[in-house]
Design a protein around this motif. Sequence first.
Motif, short mmCIF file in Angstrom:
data_model
loop_
_atom_site.label_atom_id
_atom_site.label_comp_id
_atom_site.label_asym_id
_atom_site.label_seq_id
_atom_site.Cartn_x
_atom_site.Cartn_y
_atom_site.Cartn_z
N SER A 95 0.83 -1.21 0.00
CA SER A 95 0.00 0.00 0.00
C SER A 95 0.86 1.25 0.00
O SER A 95 0.58 2.22 -0.72
N ASN A 96 1.93 1.25 0.81
CA ASN A 96 2.81 2.41 0.86
C ASN A 96 3.54 2.62 -0.47
O ASN A 96 3.75 3.76 -0.91
N ALA A 97 3.94 1.52 -1.11
CA ALA A 97 4.60 1.64 -2.41
C ALA A 97 3.65 2.24 -3.45
O ALA A 97 4.06 3.09 -4.26
N ALA A 98 2.39 1.81 -3.43
CA ALA A 98 1.42 2.37 -4.37
C ALA A 98 1.15 3.84 -4.08
O ALA A 98 0.95 4.65 -4.99
N ARG A 99 1.19 4.21 -2.79
CA ARG A 99 0.86 5.58 -2.42
C ARG A 99 2.03 6.53 -2.64
O ARG A 99 1.84 7.65 -3.11
N HIS A 100 3.24 6.09 -2.29
CA HIS A 100 4.37 7.01 -2.26
C HIS A 100 5.34 6.84 -3.44
O HIS A 100 6.17 7.71 -3.66
#
Length: 412
Positions: A316-321
Motif C-alpha cells: 500500500s505504501n509503495a502504491a501511495r508514495h
Amino acid sequence: MGRAIGDGTTGVAAAVRPRVARLSGSQWADIVVVFVTAVLFTIAWPTLQVTHHVPAGVQPVIAGIAALPLILIRANPALGWAISAAGALVIPIVYERTDDYDFPWQVVHVMVLMAMLLAVSMRSPLPVVAVAWVSTALLFLANAPGQDGRGWAFGLTALVAFGLLIRWLVLSRRQLAQQEEVAEVERARRAILEERARIARDLHDVVAHHMSLVVVQAQSAPYRLGGLSDEAKAEFDSIGATAREALNEIRGMLGVLRSDGHLPEHAPMPGLGRIDELVEGSRRAGMTVTVERGPLAALPETAELALYRIAQESLSNAARHAPGAAVHLRLSGDAAVTELRVANDAGGSVAVAAGATPDVVSGHGIIGMRDRALSVGGTLTAGPRPGGGFEVCARIPSVPGAMVAEPVVGSA
C-alpha cells in the motif's frame, strides 16, 4: 541520665513499631496461640502436684502433655487432638489422683482437649471429626466420676455440633463470595462485550457503509457513464474487487468484535496462503509486482498474520508514495527464521518508498509494521536502498516463542 534512658526506650519503640505493623492477621493469631499455650503450661506444671501424685522430675512432661498440644491448633488440629487424647487415656492409668481431687485430668488438660476437639470439628475431614467426637465422648464416659460422663458426652456432642455449624457457615460464605466474584467477572465481561458491540456498530456505520458505496459506484459506473474505454471499465472492475475484499475483511473483524469473547481464536486470519491474492489485487490497481518465493517452514498463525499485514502495508505504501515504480516481494526462510522483503525501484513520480517517503519513515506505517514484527519475536528494518528506492525487511522466527536478534545495521 533519665533523659538518655527515655531516648533509648523511644528509639527501641520506634524501631519495633514498623515491624509490628507489618505483621499479618495470621501471624498475630500464631503469636496468640503461642502465648496462650505458654500461659497454660505455666499453670499446669505447678498445679499438677495438687491433682495427681507425679514425681517432681516427670511433672514438666505431664504438664507439657496437658498444655502443649494447643500449639498445633492452627497447624494440625487432628494431631494435636490425638496427642491430648492419648495423654488423657494414659495419665489416669499411670498416676493416681490426690485424695482431695476426684476428676481424672487437670482442668488445663480438659480445656486443651475441648479446644482441640472444636478445632478438629471446624477444620478436619468429616471422618476424622467423627472419630475424634466418638473417642472423646467414650473417654469421658469411661473416666468421669459417677454419672458425670453422660453430661460430658452430651456437652462434647454439642461442642462438635457447634464447630460443624461454624464450619458450614464459613464454607457457605466462601461459596457465596466465589459466586459473587464469578458474577462480577461475568458483569465485567458483558460490559466489555457491550462496548465491543458498540465499537462494531460505529465501525460498520463509518467504514463498512462507505466501502459498500464504493463497491456499488464502481460496479454501476460502466452503466451510468457512457463512452468508457475498456481500460476504464477494467479499472472500475479492479476498484470494485479491491473494495469488496476490504469490505469482507472489515465484516470479518466486525464479526469478531460482536462475538462473545470465546471465538476470536477460531476466526479465519489471513496468512501466507493469501499473499498471491494480495499481489493480484495490487496488480489490478496498476502496480508492477514481482514475487519470489523460497523454501518456507511451517509458521504459527500469529506469525503468518504479521507477515501478511506487513506485506499488505508495504504494498500500500509503495502504491501511495512511489507510483509507477516496480515492486519486488521476496519471501523465504528456514527452520529458524522466515524473511519477507518488499522493495520498490527508484522510479515513478516519487523516487522512494515501499515503506514511506523520507518525511514519514518514522510515521505510523513503519511503527505499526515494526510493532507487528516485535509482537511475534521478530524484527523489522526499513530504509532507502543503496541504488535508489526503498526496502522493508521483516525477519520473523519460525519457532513459536523464539526471538530474532536485532540487526546491527540497516534499521530505520
